[in-house]
Design a protein around this motif. Structure first.
Motif, PDB file in Angstrom:
ATOM      1  N   ASP A 106      37.503  36.501   5.140  1.00 28.43           N
ATOM      2  CA  ASP A 106      36.311  37.150   5.690  1.00 28.43           C
ATOM      3  C   ASP A 106      35.177  36.137   5.658  1.00 28.43           C
ATOM      4  OD1 ASP A 106      37.916  39.326   5.772  1.00 28.43           O
ATOM      5  OD2 ASP A 106      36.824  40.516   4.301  1.00 28.43           O
ATOM      6  N   HIS A 107      34.599  35.880   6.806  1.00 31.72           N
ATOM      7  CA  HIS A 107      33.570  34.861   6.922  1.00 31.72           C
ATOM      8  C   HIS A 107      32.189  35.417   6.615  1.00 31.72           C
ATOM      9  CE1 HIS A 107      36.534  32.158   8.672  1.00 31.72           C
ATOM     10  NE2 HIS A 107      36.898  33.152   9.477  1.00 31.72           N
TER      11      HIS A 107
ATOM     12  N   HIS B 229      36.409  37.819  10.666  1.00 29.34           N
ATOM     13  CA  HIS B 229      37.530  37.596   9.765  1.00 29.34           C
ATOM     14  C   HIS B 229      38.748  37.126  10.554  1.00 29.34           C
ATOM     15  CE1 HIS B 229      38.556  41.734  11.078  1.00 29.34           C
ATOM     16  NE2 HIS B 229      39.803  41.321  10.917  1.00 29.34           N
TER      17      HIS B 229
ATOM     18  N   GLY C  35      32.086  28.665   4.016  1.00 32.82           N
ATOM     19  CA  GLY C  35      31.735  29.743   4.941  1.00 32.82           C
ATOM     20  C   GLY C  35      32.516  31.022   4.743  1.00 32.82           C
ATOM     21  N   VAL C  36      33.289  31.108   3.650  1.00 29.63           N
ATOM     22  CA  VAL C  36      34.115  32.288   3.377  1.00 29.63           C
ATOM     23  C   VAL C  36      33.464  33.104   2.259  1.00 29.63           C
ATOM     24  CG1 VAL C  36      36.367  33.091   2.573  1.00 29.63           C
ATOM     25  CG2 VAL C  36      36.211  31.090   4.067  1.00 29.63           C
TER      26      VAL C  36
END
Length: 744
Positions: free
Chosen positions: A83-84, A89, A129-130
């Motif tokens: 999931d970003h 995602h 970025g996650v």
């Protein structure tokens, strides 16, 4: 439940993932049906030209690869999700799948794609970025559990599947009972492993690591990654995986198919000479002599010694005229043939031509000499006729065969080992000497390959055979056309020729074209073609247990990969042949142009067992340090000492008393000379050269155990193993280790 607010978040998340997986497999089923249709359609294509056949073959290959990948990864297709931070995602799986045929939107991301890399590398310190990483566990097409890791601590959303133990998924995988087959680690690849897996294609990388560090798994996943990243190149040239023995190759054989890759050749070194079956065995001493680097010089001398000179001169009776081949004449022909730089069997044509020229000159000088001292009486046509007559004389060809025989690698090596005197030292000659009819051994294969490289193959016979077969096919096609024409003439005999507009097959197709249409297309994969071709150049080679290979075996493998694109994994501390350094192995072939990488964490062996093995090793090497284990079971190894007579019963008792006999696999690792006695008290155990590692109990020696792992291991008489072999035996267990020693 009546409204979303009252739903359990954990149940809701599980249901969402179950719906996604159901949609994913619906898409897979549709892809499978479409792919099968495409393959059948391509094979039924009416195109007849070479370009049409080529396009058909490419289409069939691509579609068949997709179909094989879908079949191979049918279970556990999706295993993760990221999931970003921006709210999007991606689901991560073993292969990439799009939403539909016309939309390139990804439904499932291939684990090898760059966008999937944060799944393996992101941490709370470097989230990439996650904000959340999710591991999915499935059984068939059912989602059974979720495990969420929060990487952005500012994210207040909770799903009910969070865990404070970031290693829970890894540890659960490590604790899973073994099945006798290696599983992929695609769901639990660690950062240090990922760096090696995704390293560039070019060059040689040596991956060194102690027991349980995941060397083999990393090498196999690297092969899968390279096949994904360099698909066009490696699908054409293939990837070779080299293992130490057939049992090991069977053990790892399901890993690449589970990752969607089926076009890889798995082989031992002894399987890399097509047409030769290895069924014999060498003593360790004989294998060592054959494997030395200077054995290549021995093979080269043996080839040159087949290029003989007459002693005394040879006389050839040709049509009543006695022609002479003395040493100087043959030496001149030999020197000219050698000067071409061609291999022995290919250069034979030049030797034959020079020898034939010398005999022609002798014959022409005698027939054309003017008895009165005038000019030569024969012209060029006469000389050419004499040469043709000599070329047809069996006695001339017998002389060529005697001085420069056309010889096979099998004949050269078998003769050399039957009469090794003059090529090896007296002691080494006694070690390797054997009957000329002896069975081939694993150590013979690199010798055969070296011989084949020096001998080459005279392709004139093969070309003549192919041309004859082509003429036969054309003649057959012409016969078919003649029959068709006769039938048409009979059918339309009442129609005048000038009024007939009926076309027959002979009007649109000649015999050459018809024969071409009947040529069989080679539908084998690149790996299948490579297995049958000794001269095949692979796009990449992976060598497991690389520390075991002899210098002669390395020469063979280097010839198989001229680009030197290789991944070599091993551990000198586990070498059966002693601790040869990587520099010593690689310097003759690539100098210092290779990269050395190390794996330092032991994922297989619990800390208690690893420390016990290290203590045993330190008896001989006080400075020895093993890789650090990532887990502990709280169960230490046990030891017991018995008399030699009581040993078989003690082994049988220990096997019968093992904990949880229905879970996992047990290995009894014992000296080879004990196997017959132990097999009699362990009737259920798999043993011998063709080990079935899926059996609950297996009996093997330390060298057979290399690269393998078992839930429980019983080591028998470890003091009779070499230092390195003992270390191997003591580090195969994932749960429990027992040691039986013999008193006295």
């Amino acid at each position: 439940m009546s409204n979303g607010a009252s739903e359990n978040p954990a149940d809701t998340e599980l249901q969402k993932e179950q719906e996604f997986v159901a949609r994913l497999y619906d898409r897979v089923d549709a892809l499978r049906g479409r792919t099968e249709t495409a393959v059948h359609g391509a094979l039924a294509d009416a195109g007849t030209g070479r370009q049409a056949r080529l396009e058909r073959d490419i289409s069939v290959h691509e579609q068949t690869h997709l179909l094989a990948a879908l079949e191979a990864v049918d279970s556990g297709l999706c295993f993760g999700r990221i999931d970003h931070a921006d709210g999007g995602h991606h689901h991560i799986g073993r292969v990439g799948i799009r939403e539909d045929d016309d939309d390139r939107t990804p439904l499932l991301i291939d684990w090898r794609a760059p966008v999937a890399r944060p799944f393996y590398l992101a941490t709370g310190h470097t989230p990439m970025g996650v904000r959340r990483r999710r591991h999915l566990t499935t059984s068939g097409r059912e989602v059974t559990s979720l495990h969420d890791e929060i990487l952005d601590l500012r994210d207040a959303e909770r799903t009910g599947h969070e865990s404070h133990d970031a290693d829970a998924v890894l540890l659960a995988a490590l604790d899973t009972a073994r099945t006798g087959r290696m599983h992929d680690i695609v769901q639990t690849i660690q950062a240090e492993q990922d760096e090696i897996i995704r390293a560039p294609h070019r060059g040689i990388r040596v991956v060194e690591g102690g027991p349980g560090t995941g060397k083999t798994a990393v090498a196999l996943h690297r092969a899968a990654y390279l096949l994904y990243e360099y698909r066009k190149l490696l699908a054409r040239r293939a990837v070779l995986i080299v293992g130490p023995n057939p049992a090991f190759l069977g053990y790892i054989g399901e890993v690449l198919p589970s990752l969607g890759e089926t076009g890889v050749l798995l082989a031992t070194v002894s399987e890399l000479f097509p047409g030769v079956t290895v069924s014999g065995t060498d003593t360790e001493e004989a294998a060592e002599v054959k494997g030395r680097a200077d054995t290549a010089d021995v093979i080269a001398r043996a080839v040159r010694d087949r290029q003989k000179l007459p002693d005394p001169a040879v006389e050839i009776d040709h049509d009543g005229d006695v022609l002479t081949l003395d040493r100087e004449t043959v030496r001149a022909a030999r020197d000219k043939a050698r000067a071409t730089g061609l291999t022995h069997n290919v250069a034979r044509e030049h030797f034959e031509a020079h020898l034939l020229g010398a005999l022609t000159d002798q014959r022409a000088d005698r027939l054309g000499a003017d008895p009165f001292g005038g000019p030569h009486l024969l012209d060029d046509a006469d000389v050419s006729q004499i040469r043709s007559e000599l070329d047809a004389d069996p006695a001339v060809h017998a002389a060529v065969d005697a001085f420069w025989p056309d010889i096979t690698p099998q004949r050269l090596v078998s003769e050399l080992l039957a009469e090794p005197g003059g090529y090896f030292t007296e002691a080494d000659a006694r070690t390797v000497r054997r009957p000329v009819t002896a069975e081939w051994t694993p150590a013979d294969v690199p010798l055969l390959d070296e011989a084949a490289e020096l001998l080459g193959e005279d392709e004139r016979v093969a070309q003549a055979t192919a041309a004859a077969e082509r003429r036969r096919q054309v003649a057959y096609a012409q016969g078919v056309l003649d029959v068709a024409y006769a039938s048409r003439t009979y059918e339309f005999e009442d129609i005048a020729d000038d009024d007939s507009e009926v076309l027959g097959v002979q009007d649109v197709l000649d015999a050459e074209a018809m024969a071409e249409r009947q040529e069989e297309t080679d539908h084998r994969t690149a790996a299948e073609r490579a297995a049958a071709d000794r001269t095949w150049a692979f796009g990449h080679i992976v060598v497991d247990e690389a520390q075991e290979l002899s210098p002669m075996a390395w020469r063979l493998l280097m010839r198989r990969c001229p680009t030197r694109s290789m991944t070599l994994v091993g551990d000198p501390a586990q070498s059966s042949a002693g601790n040869r350094g990587w520099e010593q192995v690689l310097q003759p072939h690539v100098g210092d142009r290779w990269e050395h990488l190390r794996l330092g964490l032991n994922y297989r062996t619990p800390a208690e067992i690893m420390e016990y093995a290290a203590e045993q090793r330190r008896v001989d090497d006080p400075e020895f340090e093993p890789p650090r284990s990532v887990r502990s079971t709280g169960v230490g190894p046990w030891e017991r000492t018995v008399t030699a007579d009581a040993l078989p019963d003690a082994v049988a008792e220990a096997v019968a008393d093992r904990e949880a006999p229905d879970e996992g696999r047990l290995a009894v690792i014992a000296p080879r000379e004990r196997h017959a006695a132990l097999a009699s008290v362990l009737p259920e155990a798999a043993h011998g050269d063709g080990l079935d590692l899926t059996r609950a109990v297996v009996l093997l020696d330390a060298r057979q155990a290399k690269g393998l792992e078992f839930d429980t291991v019983l080591v028998v008489e470890p003091e009779r193993f070499t230092v390195n072999d003992r270390y191997v035996a003591l580090t195969r267990a994932t749960q429990r280790l027992g040691v039986l020693r013999v008193r006295g």
